[in-house]
Motif scaffolding. Sequence first.
Motif, PDB file in Angstrom:
ATOM      1  N   VAL A  12      -1.645 -26.126 -62.906  1.00  0.00           N
ATOM      2  CA  VAL A  12      -2.781 -25.805 -62.044  1.00  0.00           C
ATOM      3  C   VAL A  12      -2.300 -24.852 -60.958  1.00  0.00           C
ATOM      4  CG1 VAL A  12      -4.515 -26.735 -60.454  1.00  0.00           C
ATOM      5  CG2 VAL A  12      -3.771 -28.092 -62.418  1.00  0.00           C
ATOM      6  N   THR A  13      -3.010 -23.744 -60.784  1.00  0.00           N
ATOM      7  CA  THR A  13      -2.683 -22.820 -59.709  1.00  0.00           C
ATOM      8  C   THR A  13      -3.264 -23.364 -58.415  1.00  0.00           C
ATOM      9  OG1 THR A  13      -2.754 -20.973 -61.253  1.00  0.00           O
ATOM     10  CG2 THR A  13      -2.884 -20.439 -58.908  1.00  0.00           C
ATOM     11  N   TRP A  14      -2.419 -23.529 -57.405  1.00  0.00           N
ATOM     12  CA  TRP A  14      -2.866 -24.067 -56.115  1.00  0.00           C
ATOM     13  C   TRP A  14      -3.439 -22.918 -55.305  1.00  0.00           C
ATOM     14  CZ3 TRP A  14      -2.678 -29.212 -54.841  1.00  0.00           C
ATOM     15  CH2 TRP A  14      -3.089 -29.527 -53.542  1.00  0.00           C
ATOM     16  N   SER A  15      -4.750 -22.719 -55.439  1.00  0.00           N
ATOM     17  CA  SER A  15      -5.416 -21.633 -54.718  1.00  0.00           C
ATOM     18  C   SER A  15      -6.909 -21.928 -54.619  1.00  0.00           C
ATOM     19  CB  SER A  15      -5.197 -20.302 -55.441  1.00  0.00           C
ATOM     20  OG  SER A  15      -5.913 -20.287 -56.660  1.00  0.00           O
ATOM     21  N   GLN A  16      -7.613 -21.068 -53.901  1.00  0.00           N
ATOM     22  CA  GLN A  16      -9.067 -21.208 -53.756  1.00  0.00           C
ATOM     23  C   GLN A  16      -9.779 -21.098 -55.100  1.00  0.00           C
ATOM     24  OE1 GLN A  16     -10.709 -22.056 -51.047  1.00  0.00           O
ATOM     25  NE2 GLN A  16      -8.879 -22.081 -49.770  1.00  0.00           N
ATOM     26  N   GLN A  17      -9.156 -20.459 -56.084  1.00  0.00           N
ATOM     27  CA  GLN A  17      -9.777 -20.311 -57.403  1.00  0.00           C
ATOM     28  C   GLN A  17      -9.700 -21.591 -58.239  1.00  0.00           C
ATOM     29  OE1 GLN A  17      -7.663 -17.927 -56.100  1.00  0.00           O
ATOM     30  NE2 GLN A  17      -9.357 -16.584 -55.548  1.00  0.00           N
ATOM     31  N   SER A  18      -8.988 -22.590 -57.740  1.00  0.00           N
ATOM     32  CA  SER A  18      -8.879 -23.881 -58.443  1.00  0.00           C
ATOM     33  C   SER A  18      -9.597 -24.949 -57.625  1.00  0.00           C
ATOM     34  CB  SER A  18      -7.406 -24.257 -58.621  1.00  0.00           C
ATOM     35  OG  SER A  18      -6.716 -23.270 -59.332  1.00  0.00           O
ATOM     36  N   PRO A  19     -10.903 -25.098 -57.808  1.00  0.00           N
ATOM     37  CA  PRO A  19     -11.684 -25.997 -56.954  1.00  0.00           C
ATOM     38  C   PRO A  19     -11.348 -27.483 -57.111  1.00  0.00           C
ATOM     39  CG  PRO A  19     -13.023 -25.236 -58.778  1.00  0.00           C
ATOM     40  CD  PRO A  19     -11.724 -24.470 -58.837  1.00  0.00           C
ATOM     41  N   PHE A  20     -10.691 -27.867 -58.200  1.00  0.00           N
ATOM     42  CA  PHE A  20     -10.386 -29.284 -58.423  1.00  0.00           C
ATOM     43  C   PHE A  20      -8.932 -29.620 -58.122  1.00  0.00           C
ATOM     44  CE2 PHE A  20     -13.721 -28.042 -61.505  1.00  0.00           C
ATOM     45  CZ  PHE A  20     -14.767 -28.719 -60.921  1.00  0.00           C
ATOM     46  N   ARG A  21      -8.197 -28.671 -57.532  1.00  0.00           N
ATOM     47  CA  ARG A  21      -6.767 -28.897 -57.290  1.00  0.00           C
ATOM     48  C   ARG A  21      -6.538 -30.179 -56.511  1.00  0.00           C
ATOM     49  NH1 ARG A  21      -8.542 -24.915 -53.968  1.00  0.00           N
ATOM     50  NH2 ARG A  21      -8.137 -25.164 -51.762  1.00  0.00           N
ATOM     51  N   PRO A  22      -5.590 -30.960 -56.816  1.00  0.00           N
ATOM     52  CA  PRO A  22      -4.468 -30.705 -57.731  1.00  0.00           C
ATOM     53  C   PRO A  22      -4.792 -31.007 -59.192  1.00  0.00           C
ATOM     54  CG  PRO A  22      -4.170 -32.858 -56.767  1.00  0.00           C
ATOM     55  CD  PRO A  22      -5.423 -32.260 -56.144  1.00  0.00           C
ATOM     56  N   PHE A  23      -6.043 -31.302 -59.489  1.00  0.00           N
ATOM     57  CA  PHE A  23      -6.439 -31.589 -60.864  1.00  0.00           C
ATOM     58  C   PHE A  23      -6.824 -30.307 -61.578  1.00  0.00           C
ATOM     59  CE2 PHE A  23      -7.501 -35.133 -58.094  1.00  0.00           C
ATOM     60  CZ  PHE A  23      -6.711 -36.124 -58.646  1.00  0.00           C
ATOM     61  N   CYS A  24      -6.720 -30.335 -62.901  1.00  0.00           N
ATOM     62  CA  CYS A  24      -7.049 -29.136 -63.677  1.00  0.00           C
ATOM     63  C   CYS A  24      -8.547 -29.010 -63.923  1.00  0.00           C
ATOM     64  CB  CYS A  24      -6.292 -29.146 -65.003  1.00  0.00           C
ATOM     65  SG  CYS A  24      -6.782 -30.493 -66.112  1.00  0.00           S
ATOM     66  N   SER A  25      -9.281 -30.125 -63.827  1.00  0.00           N
ATOM     67  CA  SER A  25     -10.707 -30.102 -64.148  1.00  0.00           C
ATOM     68  C   SER A  25     -11.433 -31.239 -63.432  1.00  0.00           C
ATOM     69  CB  SER A  25     -10.899 -30.270 -65.663  1.00  0.00           C
ATOM     70  OG  SER A  25     -10.434 -31.553 -66.065  1.00  0.00           O
ATOM     71  N   LYS A  26     -12.735 -31.176 -63.477  1.00  0.00           N
ATOM     72  CA  LYS A  26     -13.564 -32.246 -62.918  1.00  0.00           C
ATOM     73  C   LYS A  26     -13.312 -33.558 -63.673  1.00  0.00           C
ATOM     74  CE  LYS A  26     -16.928 -33.610 -60.174  1.00  0.00           C
ATOM     75  NZ  LYS A  26     -16.747 -33.630 -58.728  1.00  0.00           N
ATOM     76  N   LYS A  27     -13.082 -33.458 -64.984  1.00  0.00           N
ATOM     77  CA  LYS A  27     -12.823 -34.643 -65.795  1.00  0.00           C
ATOM     78  C   LYS A  27     -11.588 -35.385 -65.285  1.00  0.00           C
ATOM     79  CE  LYS A  27     -11.576 -36.074 -70.454  1.00  0.00           C
ATOM     80  NZ  LYS A  27     -11.282 -35.641 -71.826  1.00  0.00           N
ATOM     81  N   CYS A  28     -10.486 -34.677 -65.063  1.00  0.00           N
ATOM     82  CA  CYS A  28      -9.267 -35.324 -64.573  1.00  0.00           C
ATOM     83  C   CYS A  28      -9.468 -35.870 -63.157  1.00  0.00           C
ATOM     84  CB  CYS A  28      -8.090 -34.353 -64.612  1.00  0.00           C
ATOM     85  SG  CYS A  28      -7.430 -34.125 -66.284  1.00  0.00           S
ATOM     86  N   GLN A  29     -10.236 -35.159 -62.358  1.00  0.00           N
ATOM     87  CA  GLN A  29     -10.534 -35.628 -61.003  1.00  0.00           C
ATOM     88  C   GLN A  29     -11.293 -36.954 -61.058  1.00  0.00           C
ATOM     89  OE1 GLN A  29     -13.518 -33.422 -58.721  1.00  0.00           O
ATOM     90  NE2 GLN A  29     -12.022 -33.278 -57.042  1.00  0.00           N
ATOM     91  N   LEU A  30     -12.267 -37.073 -61.951  1.00  0.00           N
ATOM     92  CA  LEU A  30     -13.056 -38.299 -62.084  1.00  0.00           C
ATOM     93  C   LEU A  30     -12.247 -39.445 -62.693  1.00  0.00           C
ATOM     94  CD1 LEU A  30     -16.499 -36.821 -63.157  1.00  0.00           C
ATOM     95  CD2 LEU A  30     -15.875 -37.818 -60.937  1.00  0.00           C
ATOM     96  N   ILE A  31     -11.339 -39.121 -63.610  1.00  0.00           N
ATOM     97  CA  ILE A  31     -10.451 -40.152 -64.172  1.00  0.00           C
ATOM     98  C   ILE A  31      -9.610 -40.753 -63.051  1.00  0.00           C
ATOM     99  CG2 ILE A  31      -8.418 -40.528 -65.630  1.00  0.00           C
ATOM    100  CD1 ILE A  31      -9.664 -38.464 -67.597  1.00  0.00           C
ATOM    101  N   ASP A  32      -9.053 -39.900 -62.196  1.00  0.00           N
ATOM    102  CA  ASP A  32      -8.244 -40.364 -61.070  1.00  0.00           C
ATOM    103  C   ASP A  32      -9.073 -41.219 -60.121  1.00  0.00           C
ATOM    104  OD1 ASP A  32      -5.597 -40.043 -59.492  1.00  0.00           O
ATOM    105  OD2 ASP A  32      -7.134 -39.457 -58.033  1.00  0.00           O
ATOM    106  N   LEU A  33     -10.273 -40.767 -59.791  1.00  0.00           N
ATOM    107  CA  LEU A  33     -11.152 -41.525 -58.913  1.00  0.00           C
ATOM    108  C   LEU A  33     -11.462 -42.898 -59.498  1.00  0.00           C
ATOM    109  CD1 LEU A  33     -12.939 -41.718 -56.395  1.00  0.00           C
ATOM    110  CD2 LEU A  33     -14.758 -40.623 -57.721  1.00  0.00           C
ATOM    111  N   GLY A  34     -11.716 -42.947 -60.789  1.00  0.00           N
ATOM    112  CA  GLY A  34     -11.994 -44.213 -61.456  1.00  0.00           C
ATOM    113  C   GLY A  34     -10.810 -45.161 -61.410  1.00  0.00           C
ATOM    114  N   GLU A  35      -9.587 -44.616 -61.541  1.00  0.00           N
ATOM    115  CA  GLU A  35      -8.389 -45.456 -61.482  1.00  0.00           C
ATOM    116  C   GLU A  35      -8.211 -46.046 -60.082  1.00  0.00           C
ATOM    117  OE1 GLU A  35      -5.271 -42.939 -62.947  1.00  0.00           O
ATOM    118  OE2 GLU A  35      -5.836 -43.282 -65.037  1.00  0.00           O
ATOM    119  N   TRP A  36      -8.508 -45.262 -59.051  1.00  0.00           N
ATOM    120  CA  TRP A  36      -8.420 -45.789 -57.684  1.00  0.00           C
ATOM    121  C   TRP A  36      -9.510 -46.836 -57.454  1.00  0.00           C
ATOM    122  CZ3 TRP A  36      -4.585 -45.308 -54.286  1.00  0.00           C
ATOM    123  CH2 TRP A  36      -3.668 -44.278 -54.457  1.00  0.00           C
TER     124      TRP A  36
END
Length: 74
Positions: A12-36
């Motif tokens: 994942v590129t850490w920049s403004q062009q990566s809105p879900f950083r540090p995740f690669c996608s919304k899917k990975c972001q939601l998986i992480d949220l669900g685990e928490w």
Amino acid sequence: MIVKCPICSAPVTWSQQSPFRPFCSKKCQLIDLGEWASEERSIADKSQNQTPSQLDIEEIEAMLSEQPDDFFKP
């Protein structure tokens, strides 16, 4: 800067062009949220594994001694 997605390890590129950083996608972001949310992920509480030190006891006793005499009365 390139980082790995904490869920799938994709780069994942850490920049403004990566809105879900540090995740690669919304899917990975939601998986992480669900685990928490389900408490599969948590931050370890170090205080549960430690016994009170003499300093801690002394600090508590000092705080209690500063309370008014009727502090512990109902």
